[in-house]
Scaffold this active site. Structure first.
Site, PDB file in Angstrom:
ATOM      1  N   GLU A 112     -46.433   9.977 -34.334  1.00  0.00           N
ATOM      2  CA  GLU A 112     -46.723   8.540 -34.274  1.00  0.00           C
ATOM      3  C   GLU A 112     -47.268   7.973 -35.586  1.00  0.00           C
ATOM      4  O   GLU A 112     -48.008   6.997 -35.590  1.00  0.00           O
ATOM      5  CB  GLU A 112     -47.660   8.253 -33.095  1.00  0.00           C
ATOM      6  CG  GLU A 112     -46.992   8.612 -31.782  1.00  0.00           C
ATOM      7  CD  GLU A 112     -47.766   8.203 -30.539  1.00  0.00           C
ATOM      8  OE1 GLU A 112     -48.799   7.532 -30.667  1.00  0.00           O
ATOM      9  OE2 GLU A 112     -47.321   8.577 -29.440  1.00  0.00           O
ATOM     10  N   HIS A 116     -44.850   5.950 -12.988  1.00  0.00           N
ATOM     11  CA  HIS A 116     -45.545   6.370 -14.213  1.00  0.00           C
ATOM     12  C   HIS A 116     -46.402   7.588 -13.916  1.00  0.00           C
ATOM     13  O   HIS A 116     -47.223   7.561 -12.998  1.00  0.00           O
ATOM     14  CB  HIS A 116     -46.437   5.233 -14.751  1.00  0.00           C
ATOM     15  CG  HIS A 116     -47.068   5.567 -16.082  1.00  0.00           C
ATOM     16  ND1 HIS A 116     -48.396   5.363 -16.346  1.00  0.00           N
ATOM     17  CD2 HIS A 116     -46.539   6.104 -17.204  1.00  0.00           C
ATOM     18  CE1 HIS A 116     -48.655   5.754 -17.595  1.00  0.00           C
ATOM     19  NE2 HIS A 116     -47.548   6.195 -18.129  1.00  0.00           N
ATOM     20  N   GLU A 169     -48.748   9.650 -16.172  1.00  0.00           N
ATOM     21  CA  GLU A 169     -49.485  10.032 -17.389  1.00  0.00           C
ATOM     22  C   GLU A 169     -50.221  11.329 -17.073  1.00  0.00           C
ATOM     23  O   GLU A 169     -50.934  11.406 -16.064  1.00  0.00           O
ATOM     24  CB  GLU A 169     -50.473   8.917 -17.762  1.00  0.00           C
ATOM     25  CG  GLU A 169     -51.458   9.263 -18.869  1.00  0.00           C
ATOM     26  CD  GLU A 169     -50.780   9.619 -20.195  1.00  0.00           C
ATOM     27  OE1 GLU A 169     -50.101   8.756 -20.752  1.00  0.00           O
ATOM     28  OE2 GLU A 169     -50.929  10.785 -20.641  1.00  0.00           O
ATOM     29  N   HIS A 203     -43.066  10.063 -22.838  1.00  0.00           N
ATOM     30  CA  HIS A 203     -43.883   9.590 -23.956  1.00  0.00           C
ATOM     31  C   HIS A 203     -44.735  10.739 -24.485  1.00  0.00           C
ATOM     32  O   HIS A 203     -45.174  11.589 -23.716  1.00  0.00           O
ATOM     33  CB  HIS A 203     -44.745   8.403 -23.527  1.00  0.00           C
ATOM     34  CG  HIS A 203     -43.991   7.117 -23.597  1.00  0.00           C
ATOM     35  ND1 HIS A 203     -44.472   5.993 -24.232  1.00  0.00           N
ATOM     36  CD2 HIS A 203     -42.763   6.798 -23.144  1.00  0.00           C
ATOM     37  CE1 HIS A 203     -43.564   5.031 -24.150  1.00  0.00           C
ATOM     38  NE2 HIS A 203     -42.526   5.479 -23.480  1.00  0.00           N
ATOM     39  N   GLU A 204     -44.941  10.717 -25.788  1.00  0.00           N
ATOM     40  CA  GLU A 204     -45.668  11.777 -26.518  1.00  0.00           C
ATOM     41  C   GLU A 204     -45.073  13.178 -26.327  1.00  0.00           C
ATOM     42  O   GLU A 204     -45.816  14.167 -26.344  1.00  0.00           O
ATOM     43  CB  GLU A 204     -47.169  11.813 -26.150  1.00  0.00           C
ATOM     44  CG  GLU A 204     -47.923  10.548 -26.430  1.00  0.00           C
ATOM     45  CD  GLU A 204     -47.850   9.569 -25.272  1.00  0.00           C
ATOM     46  OE1 GLU A 204     -47.744  10.011 -24.116  1.00  0.00           O
ATOM     47  OE2 GLU A 204     -47.872   8.364 -25.526  1.00  0.00           O
ATOM     48  N   GLU A 261     -40.380   8.630 -26.320  1.00  0.00           N
ATOM     49  CA  GLU A 261     -41.084   7.855 -27.343  1.00  0.00           C
ATOM     50  C   GLU A 261     -41.089   8.710 -28.617  1.00  0.00           C
ATOM     51  O   GLU A 261     -40.234   8.563 -29.462  1.00  0.00           O
ATOM     52  CB  GLU A 261     -42.483   7.511 -26.845  1.00  0.00           C
ATOM     53  CG  GLU A 261     -43.233   6.589 -27.780  1.00  0.00           C
ATOM     54  CD  GLU A 261     -44.674   6.459 -27.372  1.00  0.00           C
ATOM     55  OE1 GLU A 261     -45.197   5.352 -27.466  1.00  0.00           O
ATOM     56  OE2 GLU A 261     -45.300   7.472 -26.992  1.00  0.00           O
ATOM     57  N   GLU A 294     -45.907  -0.581 -29.446  1.00  0.00           N
ATOM     58  CA  GLU A 294     -47.249  -0.682 -28.878  1.00  0.00           C
ATOM     59  C   GLU A 294     -48.351  -0.646 -29.936  1.00  0.00           C
ATOM     60  O   GLU A 294     -49.447  -1.133 -29.698  1.00  0.00           O
ATOM     61  CB  GLU A 294     -47.474   0.432 -27.860  1.00  0.00           C
ATOM     62  CG  GLU A 294     -47.451   1.820 -28.481  1.00  0.00           C
ATOM     63  CD  GLU A 294     -47.618   2.942 -27.452  1.00  0.00           C
ATOM     64  OE1 GLU A 294     -47.314   2.717 -26.280  1.00  0.00           O
ATOM     65  OE2 GLU A 294     -48.055   4.030 -27.851  1.00  0.00           O
TER      66      GLU A 294
HETATM   67  C1  NOJ Z   1     -49.191   5.952 -24.366  1.00  0.00           C
HETATM   68  C2  NOJ Z   1     -47.839   5.449 -24.047  1.00  0.00           C
HETATM   69  O1  NOJ Z   1     -47.013   5.402 -25.188  1.00  0.00           O
HETATM   70  C3  NOJ Z   1     -47.977   4.092 -23.441  1.00  0.00           C
HETATM   71  O2  NOJ Z   1     -46.725   3.514 -23.241  1.00  0.00           O
HETATM   72  C4  NOJ Z   1     -48.757   4.201 -22.172  1.00  0.00           C
HETATM   73  O3  NOJ Z   1     -48.971   2.920 -21.666  1.00  0.00           O
HETATM   74  C5  NOJ Z   1     -50.108   4.859 -22.410  1.00  0.00           C
HETATM   75  N1  NOJ Z   1     -49.943   6.066 -23.141  1.00  0.00           N
HETATM   76  C6  NOJ Z   1     -50.814   5.179 -21.112  1.00  0.00           C
HETATM   77  O4  NOJ Z   1     -50.120   6.177 -20.436  1.00  0.00           O
END
Ligand code: NOJ
Ligand code: CA
Length: 717
Positions: free
Chosen positions: A174, A413, A415, A483-484, A502, A508
């Site tokens: 990033e 989602h 996370e 993501h990540e 991502e 963002e």
């Molecule tokens: C980082 C992600 O790139 C983003 O899209 C997400 O909203 C946040 N983490 C929380 O999960």
């Protein structure tokens, strides 16, 4: 004449190889020629030429293994084989419907001359636009389980090329890109100052990530990456800033080991895309071609889409992911106390569903719907989220009903905050929950230090994890956007439900950080996107003052550039990222987002230069509609866009969304003009792009009435 030491050493390497090779064999296609050599000492190497000029000087191949620390020398050649392939295959989704896979292959079978005489194969493929090669540890009695302590693949460059690089970090991609000469690469200052990136581990100041984009002073473009990264760790490149030699540097585990192998095994492909036209780098299919065909036989459920989301409002501080402000804030009866700002509440999600349904947007992402967000990040905790437990104000059943009634797909989602172990424990339940409530896609996330502790985002264990998630998702017919994760290596061909990731600095960063300069989006397609689609989250319309807590924050872009990104930043999952109320104010410009598609029959790169500009035209899948995106860096410029790709003889209506003449990303980012013209395949558009600006154009077959009423475009000469 005085020779400088670099030229001298290059000459010596060339002399050395021509005189001392005991074996040498060449494979060529078009302008690309690869030569494999085995020296008298038994050291395998290769070199690459473009148009009869060296691009990669003789460069060593091999490993250090725990069972053989000199697995790069003392080899004997057992056999070589050659084959030619020219096939065309169809994508499930993509930038083009058909992909031609045309290459010449050379396989070299080697055996070490010292006991226990391990065997190693080298497989080289030469394409018209570059090369790929991989190592194979064939099935053999003596070499079964072993550890790669180092991979020694080299890329010896011919000079001090201009390079677009980010630090070789084990945990993140990033960073902002630096454009510099190879001799100037040193990542320390950037790593130290990038405090908005959650986890940074970059111990080698001279390591960079791939895809690495370079340009020689003769105007040749080179891109080094890898394809089909499976059960191995990601390759970074250690740069020798004096000799311009790059060496493969694999992401280690807690023991410093690079990969645990069980033969037979094939490493990922090492790839070099080469052309004297920057556009060819963007249209190369080498990475996809070096991946296996789809492992999913019924792909009818895999569908590209646009999606809105309860997301930007949280990124900009208007609402929160968390329901309470503290993990332990409960009322007398033990219930969590709401903070009154929770974004993922039923009424708000319905608002986004309505917005999507009204605007040809197929999906809605909802973040912050499940418990755990009160204390989710930064503590390297293993147990954080529950992936089947909604917050009290998120009525999962009712929202499923409501979304279905409006023909909108909700996007799950998950996370993980880096706790991959806990995600693996909950994964079956999480995907069954998605099936139960009709979610057809999931966005995963890995913000934070990885658990198993000691592993890195880009190490072998996590590489396997991301793929396990993609496979689990496929079993449940769920599409994946990670993501990540590690940056992609073309595995979307084999797992076409792994639509996007991502793995780079997305839009963002304009919300929670200082953002990225206007050139960023002109570099990403040449670097990160070479491996696969990016969920960049374009489409921000409120360009200034969107973050209530940081009033002077602004996008590094004009509004029209945000439109153009739907074409230039390829992804089959494309977010419509801004708030519905911000689109309300620009309904005319929003029409482009409503119209634009996410799946394509064909793609034409109309102009490109990394760091400066990118102009792309794409044809919608199964339709005669075309869309063009043109973006520039901080320099304003005139984009020349010949429409020769249109069907000859047909008339089209072009709607041009362009920066107003007084637009400027910093001073006047929301100023735009919309114009319509009749165009055909002879038309040459010339469009002015503002500083940090762009243009988006839709081109649809014109009706008789339009042809009569609307002016034809007057082409530039
Ligand atoms: C980082 C992600 O790139 C983003 O899209 C997400 O909203 C946040 N983490 C929380 O999960
Ligand atoms: Ca530039």
């Amino acid at each position: 004449m005085k020779l400088n030491p670099v030229v001298l050493s290059i000459m010596m390497i060339c002399l050395f190889t021509s005189s001392s090779a005991q074996h040498s064999e060449a494979v060529a296609l078009g302008k690309i020629k690869l030569q494999y050599m085995l020296s008298k000492q038994g050291e395998p190497s290769y070199q690459v030429e473009y148009d009869n000029k060296p691009v990669i000087l003789p460069s060593g191949l091999g490993f250090k293994l725990n069972v053989d620390s000199i697995f790069y020398t003392g080899f004997e050649q057992l056999a070589t084989e050659k084959k030619s392939v020219d096939q065309t295959w169809q994508t499930v989704w993509g930038e083009t419907k058909d992909v031609r896979n045309h290459y010449e292959e050379l396989t070299v079978r080697l055996q070490s001359n010292h006991t226990p005489r391990f065997r190693l194969n080298l497989i080289f493929r030469v394409f018209e636009d570059g090369v790929g090669f991989r190592y194979e540890f064939p099935l053999q009695p003596k070499l079964k389980y072993f550890i790669v302590t180092d991979e020694l693949t080299r890329f010896n460059l011919t000079g001090n090329h201009k390079t677009f690089w980010i630090p070789g970090d084990f945990d993140t991609n990033e960073y902002l890109y630096t454009t510099s000469l190879i001799s100037q690469i040193d990542n320390r200052a950037l790593v130290a100052s990038s405090t908005d990136i959650a986890v940074r581990v970059a111990p080698d100041p001279y390591a960079v990530q791939t895809p690495l984009m370079m340009k020689t002073d003769k105007g040749l473009y080179l891109n080094i990456h890898e394809a089909a990264l499976v059960n191995y760790s990601a390759m970074q490149l250690h740069v020798d800033t004096k000799t311009f030699s790059l060496t493969s540097s694999l992401v280690p585990d807690a023991y410093g080991n690079k990969a645990y192998i069980h033969a037979p095994f094939k490493t990922p492909w090492r790839t070099i895309i080469i052309s004297d036209r920057a556009a060819d780098i963007l249209s190369s299919k080498i990475i996809l071609n070096l991946n296996e065909p789809s492992a999913i036989s019924n792909t009818s459920w895999i569908k590209p889409m646009k999606f809105a989301g309860v997301w930007w409002e949280m990124q900009t501080g208007k609402s929160t992911w968390n329901y309470s402000d503290f993990p332990d804030s409960t009322d007398a009866s033990g219930k969590p106390i709401p903070n009154g700002k929770h974004g993922a509440n039923t009424a708000n999600v319905k608002r986004y569903i309505d917005f999507a349904a009204a605007n040809n947007i197929q999906g809605v992402l909802v973040e912050g719907w499940n418990t755990g967000w009160e204390d989710w990040f930064g503590n390297w905790k293993e147990l954080v989220f529950n992936f089947t437990k909604p917050y009290a104000d998120f009525d999962v059943k009712e929202l499923t009903r409501y979304a279905a009634s409006k023909n909108v797909h909700l996007i799950m989602h998950n996370e993980t905050s880096g706790s991959a172990t806990d995600y693996e424990r909950q994964m079956d339940a999480a995907f069954s929950f998605m099936n139960q409530y009709g979610y057809t896609s999931v966005k995963t996330g890995y913000v934070g230090r990885i658990i198993p502790r000691g592993e890195h985002h880009d190490g072998q264990w996590m590489i396997d994890h991301y793929l396990r998630v993609a496979q689990k998702a496929a079993e449940h017919q769920v599409m994946l956007d990670s993501h990540e994760p590690v940056r992609p290596t073309g595995l979307q061909r084999t797992w076409p439900n792994w639509m996007a990731s991502e793995a780079a600095r997305g839009n963002e960063y304009n919300a929670f950080s200082t953002g990225s300069p206007p050139e960023h989006e002109t570099i990403l397609p040449f670097t990160r996107l070479i491996g696969g689609p990016m969920d960049y989250t374009p489409g921000i319309f409120k360009m200034k003052g969107y973050n209530a807590n940081v009033p002077d924050r602004q996008m590094h872009s004009t509004l029209c550039k945000q439109l153009a990104l739907y074409v230039t930043m390829y992804s089959p999952l494309q977010m419509v990222a801004d708030l519905p109320e911000n689109y309300e104010k620009h309904q005319d410009a929003f029409q482009f987002i409503k119209d634009v598609t996410t799946d394509w029959d064909d793609t034409r790169i109309l102009g490109a230069e990394p760091g400066d500009y990118i102009y792309i035209a794409r044809k919608e899948k199964g339709s005669p509609k075309w869309f063009i995106g043109a973006i520039t860096d901080e320099d304003k410029r005139a984009a020349d866009l010949p429409l020769s790709f249109l069907d000859k003889g047909n008339k089209y209506l072009a709607t041009i969304y362009r920066d107003a003449s007084n637009a400027d990303w910093k001073e006047n980012p929301e100023a735009y003009a919309i114009e319509q013209f009749i165009v055909d395949s002879n038309t040459k558009l010339r469009i002015q792009l503002a500083s940090g600006g762009g243009a988006a154009i839709s081109i649809f077959p014109a009706t008789e009435i339009q042809i009569k009423k609307i002016h034809s475009y007057k082409s530039f000469p």
